[in-house]
Motif scaffolding. Sequence first.
Motif, PDB file in Angstrom:
ATOM      1  N   THR A 104     -12.081  37.970  60.077  1.00 35.12           N
ATOM      2  CA  THR A 104     -12.633  39.259  59.662  1.00 35.12           C
ATOM      3  C   THR A 104     -12.886  39.273  58.157  1.00 35.12           C
ATOM      4  O   THR A 104     -12.367  38.430  57.405  1.00 35.12           O
ATOM      5  CB  THR A 104     -11.656  40.404  59.988  1.00 35.12           C
ATOM      6  N   GLY A 105     -13.649  40.276  57.738  1.00 41.38           N
ATOM      7  CA  GLY A 105     -13.954  40.407  56.321  1.00 41.38           C
ATOM      8  C   GLY A 105     -12.704  40.627  55.495  1.00 41.38           C
ATOM      9  O   GLY A 105     -12.509  39.991  54.450  1.00 41.38           O
ATOM     10  N   ALA A 106     -11.852  41.537  55.950  1.00 38.33           N
ATOM     11  CA  ALA A 106     -10.639  41.839  55.195  1.00 38.33           C
ATOM     12  C   ALA A 106      -9.783  40.583  55.000  1.00 38.33           C
ATOM     13  O   ALA A 106      -9.232  40.363  53.913  1.00 38.33           O
ATOM     14  CB  ALA A 106      -9.829  42.923  55.900  1.00 38.33           C
ATOM     15  N   GLU A 132     -18.501  44.016  44.646  1.00 40.53           N
ATOM     16  CA  GLU A 132     -19.616  44.038  45.596  1.00 40.53           C
ATOM     17  C   GLU A 132     -20.918  44.110  44.787  1.00 40.53           C
ATOM     18  O   GLU A 132     -21.056  45.009  43.955  1.00 40.53           O
ATOM     19  CB  GLU A 132     -19.546  45.287  46.481  1.00 40.53           C
ATOM     20  N   ASP A 181     -17.933  39.824  46.743  1.00 41.18           N
ATOM     21  CA  ASP A 181     -17.766  40.224  48.143  1.00 41.18           C
ATOM     22  C   ASP A 181     -19.156  40.531  48.692  1.00 41.18           C
ATOM     23  O   ASP A 181     -19.703  41.602  48.463  1.00 41.18           O
ATOM     24  CB  ASP A 181     -16.848  41.448  48.250  1.00 41.18           C
ATOM     25  N   LYS A 218     -19.240  39.527  58.548  1.00 41.32           N
ATOM     26  CA  LYS A 218     -20.283  40.271  59.251  1.00 41.32           C
ATOM     27  C   LYS A 218     -21.420  39.380  59.802  1.00 41.32           C
ATOM     28  O   LYS A 218     -21.232  38.722  60.798  1.00 41.32           O
ATOM     29  CB  LYS A 218     -20.788  41.401  58.366  1.00 41.32           C
ATOM     30  N   PHE A 261     -15.206  49.056  48.446  1.00 47.77           N
ATOM     31  CA  PHE A 261     -14.717  48.884  49.812  1.00 47.77           C
ATOM     32  C   PHE A 261     -14.596  47.396  50.088  1.00 47.77           C
ATOM     33  O   PHE A 261     -15.580  46.668  50.064  1.00 47.77           O
ATOM     34  CB  PHE A 261     -15.627  49.524  50.869  1.00 47.77           C
ATOM     35  N   HIS A 262     -13.356  46.942  50.350  1.00 43.34           N
ATOM     36  CA  HIS A 262     -13.154  45.526  50.642  1.00 43.34           C
ATOM     37  C   HIS A 262     -12.375  45.306  51.933  1.00 43.34           C
ATOM     38  O   HIS A 262     -11.985  44.181  52.227  1.00 43.34           O
ATOM     39  CB  HIS A 262     -12.429  44.841  49.478  1.00 43.34           C
ATOM     40  N   GLY A 263     -12.112  46.378  52.693  1.00 43.87           N
ATOM     41  CA  GLY A 263     -11.398  46.197  53.954  1.00 43.87           C
ATOM     42  C   GLY A 263     -10.199  47.121  54.054  1.00 43.87           C
ATOM     43  O   GLY A 263     -10.041  48.043  53.246  1.00 43.87           O
ATOM     44  N   ILE A 318     -19.861  40.451  51.955  1.00 45.23           N
ATOM     45  CA  ILE A 318     -19.675  40.640  53.396  1.00 45.23           C
ATOM     46  C   ILE A 318     -20.773  41.547  53.967  1.00 45.23           C
ATOM     47  O   ILE A 318     -21.272  41.305  55.059  1.00 45.23           O
ATOM     48  CB  ILE A 318     -18.269  41.206  53.663  1.00 45.23           C
ATOM     49  N   GLN A 319     -21.162  42.555  53.202  1.00 50.06           N
ATOM     50  CA  GLN A 319     -22.217  43.459  53.676  1.00 50.06           C
ATOM     51  C   GLN A 319     -23.583  43.137  53.058  1.00 50.06           C
ATOM     52  O   GLN A 319     -24.610  43.269  53.722  1.00 50.06           O
ATOM     53  CB  GLN A 319     -21.845  44.916  53.355  1.00 50.06           C
ATOM     54  N   VAL A 348     -11.289  38.581  52.229  1.00 52.56           N
ATOM     55  CA  VAL A 348     -10.985  39.169  50.916  1.00 52.56           C
ATOM     56  C   VAL A 348      -9.540  38.846  50.524  1.00 52.56           C
ATOM     57  O   VAL A 348      -9.262  38.445  49.386  1.00 52.56           O
ATOM     58  CB  VAL A 348     -11.238  40.697  50.930  1.00 52.56           C
TER      59      VAL A 348
HETATM   60  C1  LIG Z   1     -17.081  45.413  56.113  1.00 53.18           C
HETATM   61  C2  LIG Z   1     -16.657  44.981  54.778  1.00 53.18           C
HETATM   62  C3  LIG Z   1     -15.392  44.402  54.556  1.00 53.18           C
HETATM   63  C4  LIG Z   1     -14.351  44.285  55.634  1.00 53.18           C
HETATM   64  O1  LIG Z   1     -14.751  43.531  56.735  1.00 53.18           O
HETATM   65  P1  LIG Z   1     -13.947  43.686  58.124  1.00 53.18           P
HETATM   66  O2  LIG Z   1     -14.576  42.625  58.991  1.00 53.18           O
HETATM   67  O3  LIG Z   1     -14.190  45.060  58.626  1.00 53.18           O
HETATM   68  O4  LIG Z   1     -12.526  43.433  57.836  1.00 53.18           O
HETATM   69  C5  LIG Z   1     -15.094  43.966  53.275  1.00 53.18           C
HETATM   70  N1  LIG Z   1     -15.968  44.093  52.268  1.00 53.18           N
HETATM   71  C6  LIG Z   1     -17.195  44.655  52.438  1.00 53.18           C
HETATM   72  C7  LIG Z   1     -18.112  44.757  51.279  1.00 53.18           C
HETATM   73  C8  LIG Z   1     -17.568  45.140  53.695  1.00 53.18           C
HETATM   74  O5  LIG Z   1     -18.755  45.713  53.851  1.00 53.18           O
END
Ligand SMILES: *Cc1c(COP(=O)(O)O)cnc(C)c1O
Length: 426
Positions: free
Chosen positions: A110-112, A200, A233, A274, A146-148, A235-236, A115
């Motif tokens: 997962t993203g969290a 981010e 980060d 993601k 937002f990082h999780g 992830i998004q 991180v």
């Molecule tokens: C969604 C997201 C996360 C967390 O990812 P999860 O898979 O939900 O744990 C971390 N950082 C950013 C920028 C995100 O958009």
Amino acid sequence: MTTVDQLTSQEAIALEDKHGAHNYHPLPVVLKRGEGVYVWDVEDKKYYDFLSAYSAVNQGHCHPAIVGAMTKQAEVLTLTSRAFHNDVLGRYEKYATEYFGFDKLLPMNTGAEAVETAIKIARKWAYEEKGVPEQDAQIIVCENNFHGRTTTIISFSNDEDARKNFGPYTPGFIKIPYDDTEALEKALKENDNIAGFLVEPIQGEAGVYTPSDDFIKKSQAICKAHNVLFIADEIQTGIARTGALLAVCGNCTCEGHCEQQETYTRPDILILGKALSGGAYPVSAVLADDPVMNVIKPGQHGSTFGGNPVAGAVAMAALDVVKDEKLAQNARVLGELFRKKLNEYIEGSSIVNLVRGRGLLNAIVINDSEDSSTAWDICMALKENGLLAKPTHGNIIRFAPPLVMNEAQLLDCVAIIIKTLKAFEK
Ligand SMILES: *Cc1c(COP(=O)(O)O)cnc(C)c1O
């Protein structure tokens, strides 16, 4: 019941309500199928998906190449744990490190988790390579990040919902305003124990806050001058969402990764999740070069599912799709069209103040207070009109369709959005 009868929306929602924890507040729509840019609810109503599972489904729902790679691998070998090798992981690591231009990859789910992994690597690097006294390493983060959702990550959130009553909080984080390189410079001058700057490139959850053009480049230069790791980060924002392979690529128009581009800002640590799997499977990764990644030695970090062969096969297929279908280019072109069309509308609008974003990561800001229900009501009306989006932080609606959308579909969506907004004009 689970296989024989088709539930109605009401029945499905009632089941979740009774038996599931109430940690989300979803729109009242129950989806049963997805294909490309579309999803269908259990009553067979068809919608455009304008959230893409928070940008996990960049490649579109149920992309045949990704699903094919997943099922093919799932029939052969799903999980070995890292106690043994598997014959996919090394191939995936070679593929992904070449794709993004780093020496090494550490696989998580997962993203969290990714991180968390980046935070651990940065701290260890600070003690072992930079010479920070033990227990003193600090990581700089931004307000409204937002990082999780882990205990450590929410410790440096300033979203009260995410944070309140989950303490005691993990120490070791310094918060500065977003898009403020002077604050970054000052924080680094005041403290010699900074391990990294976690940021981010666009703040997605906060409402698609898009920083000044030079914020990322300048931040990285400041970090470099102070021997501090620049941790992106993505992830998004990563994997074609913002109209380039990564948001740190800036306005680069090449389809892949290139370090020649002037706009490219190379992070010391890159965090992905993601869309790394196209939404088919939880796959996340941390990428870095040897001097950073090699601080992690056997037994010091891990994950039972991290690096499993299904994840590797899915991620390679998902990244192939991004390249083969030129998704970054499509996001760039359609994103410009989207903002142009919405800006034309906003000029005469009393209900929308602003559209912002890059590529196909955009948001509109509704002209109402943050605690008003207007954005939610607009999303409910959009749903009735066949388009699914979700408010983020009260009066902001994020628009992030799958990147496999074509121009005709986008214009159709713009028409739905404008028609819906018109009904809310005063
Ligand atoms: C969604 C997201 C996360 C967390 O990812 P999860 O898979 O939900 O744990 C971390 N950082 C950013 C920028 C995100 O958009």
